[in-house]
Design a protein around this motif. Structure first.
Motif, PDB file in Angstrom:
ATOM      1  N   THR A   5     101.505 -32.163  69.053  1.00  0.00           N
ATOM      2  CA  THR A   5     100.333 -31.328  69.325  1.00  0.00           C
ATOM      3  C   THR A   5      99.806 -31.526  70.742  1.00  0.00           C
ATOM      4  N   ARG A   9      99.773 -28.575  73.461  1.00  0.00           N
ATOM      5  CA  ARG A   9      98.467 -28.179  74.011  1.00  0.00           C
ATOM      6  C   ARG A   9      98.480 -28.267  75.541  1.00  0.00           C
ATOM      7  N   ARG A  34     102.688 -17.680  76.148  1.00  0.00           N
ATOM      8  CA  ARG A  34     103.787 -18.183  75.318  1.00  0.00           C
ATOM      9  C   ARG A  34     105.046 -18.368  76.144  1.00  0.00           C
ATOM     10  N   LYS A  42     103.298 -18.571  67.319  1.00  0.00           N
ATOM     11  CA  LYS A  42     102.660 -19.121  66.117  1.00  0.00           C
ATOM     12  C   LYS A  42     101.962 -20.444  66.455  1.00  0.00           C
ATOM     13  N   ARG A  43     102.661 -21.312  67.159  1.00  0.00           N
ATOM     14  CA  ARG A  43     102.076 -22.612  67.537  1.00  0.00           C
ATOM     15  C   ARG A  43     100.912 -22.426  68.504  1.00  0.00           C
ATOM     16  N   TYR A  45      98.833 -19.960  68.639  1.00  0.00           N
ATOM     17  CA  TYR A  45      97.644 -19.552  67.884  1.00  0.00           C
ATOM     18  C   TYR A  45      97.131 -20.651  66.950  1.00  0.00           C
ATOM     19  N   GLN A  46      97.990 -21.577  66.572  1.00  0.00           N
ATOM     20  CA  GLN A  46      97.506 -22.744  65.828  1.00  0.00           C
ATOM     21  C   GLN A  46      96.632 -23.620  66.720  1.00  0.00           C
ATOM     22  N   LEU A  47      97.035 -23.754  67.973  1.00  0.00           N
ATOM     23  CA  LEU A  47      96.302 -24.582  68.929  1.00  0.00           C
ATOM     24  C   LEU A  47      95.041 -23.888  69.445  1.00  0.00           C
ATOM     25  N   PRO A  49      93.124 -20.472  68.423  1.00  0.00           N
ATOM     26  CA  PRO A  49      93.092 -19.347  67.473  1.00  0.00           C
ATOM     27  C   PRO A  49      92.823 -17.979  68.097  1.00  0.00           C
TER      28      PRO A  49
END
Length: 190
Positions: A5, A9, A34, A42-43, A45-47, A49
């Motif tokens: 993570t 990030r 990206r 996907k990752r 937007y996980q980090l 939102p």
């Protein structure tokens, strides 16, 4: 390879910092972030939102960078008057950088300030923090009216930042330093 993570990030923030500062926050989409970061959408937007959350993280990062660069210049001086003038030396050094595009907060405010209360608040807080730093330097230099002196110095600073970005030259910081010297010479001290 799956990135932890913190690494993911960092890569996203590095890409966002480069792209947002170079092109502006509105013109850069999450797909560009990206691609530049190498982190899947996907990752990403996980980090972060939303793009708004990413813009806020970018500005938070720029705040830390600004404070560090400014402190490096100011703290290298011991004489209170020279500490004030070191602000303009910092502006010259910063605006001499090849990728200089002015103040990230002013740029983001210009793009989003009318539609993003959070960006407007962050820009306002950044500028007030700078003004408070100048007030403290003026106080340490023995100014009879440190708030007024800080108001003069911030106008010179902000003008130099903007003019350097528009002109593509660091010379406005030199002229602002000269003007600051004149103001300091004319300012009453205790």
């Amino acid at each position: 390879m799956v990135l932890d993570t913190a690494t993911a990030r960092q890569q996203v923030l590095d890409a966002a910092d480069d792209l947002f500062y170079e092109r502006g926050v509105q013109s850069v989409g999450m797909d560009a972030i990206r691609t530049a970061s190498g982190v899947s959408l996907k990752r990403l937007y996980q980090l972060f939102p939303s793009k708004d959350v990413l813009i806020e993280a970018y500005l938070d990062r720029r705040e830390i960078l600004w404070q560090t660069m400014l402190a490096d210049h100011v703290e290298a001086q011991t004489d209170p008057r020279e500490r004030i003038l070191a602000v303009f030396d910092f502006l010259y050094s910063w605006s001499s950088q090849r990728d200089y595009r002015g103040c990230a907060f002013i740029n983001a405010f210009g793009e989003l300030g009318a539609v993003s209360p959070r960006v407007a608040e962050m820009a306002s807080r950044h500028k007030e923090g700078f003004r408070q730093a100048l007030t403290q330097l003026a106080r340490e230099a023995g100014s009879d009216d440190p708030d007024r002196l800080a108001d003069h110095l911030i106008l010179l600073s902000e003008g130099a930042i903007t003019r350097a970005a528009i002109s593509g030259s660091a010379d406005p910081a030199l002229r602002a330093r000269e003007a600051a010297t004149m103001i300091l010479d004319a300012s009453p001290t205790s």
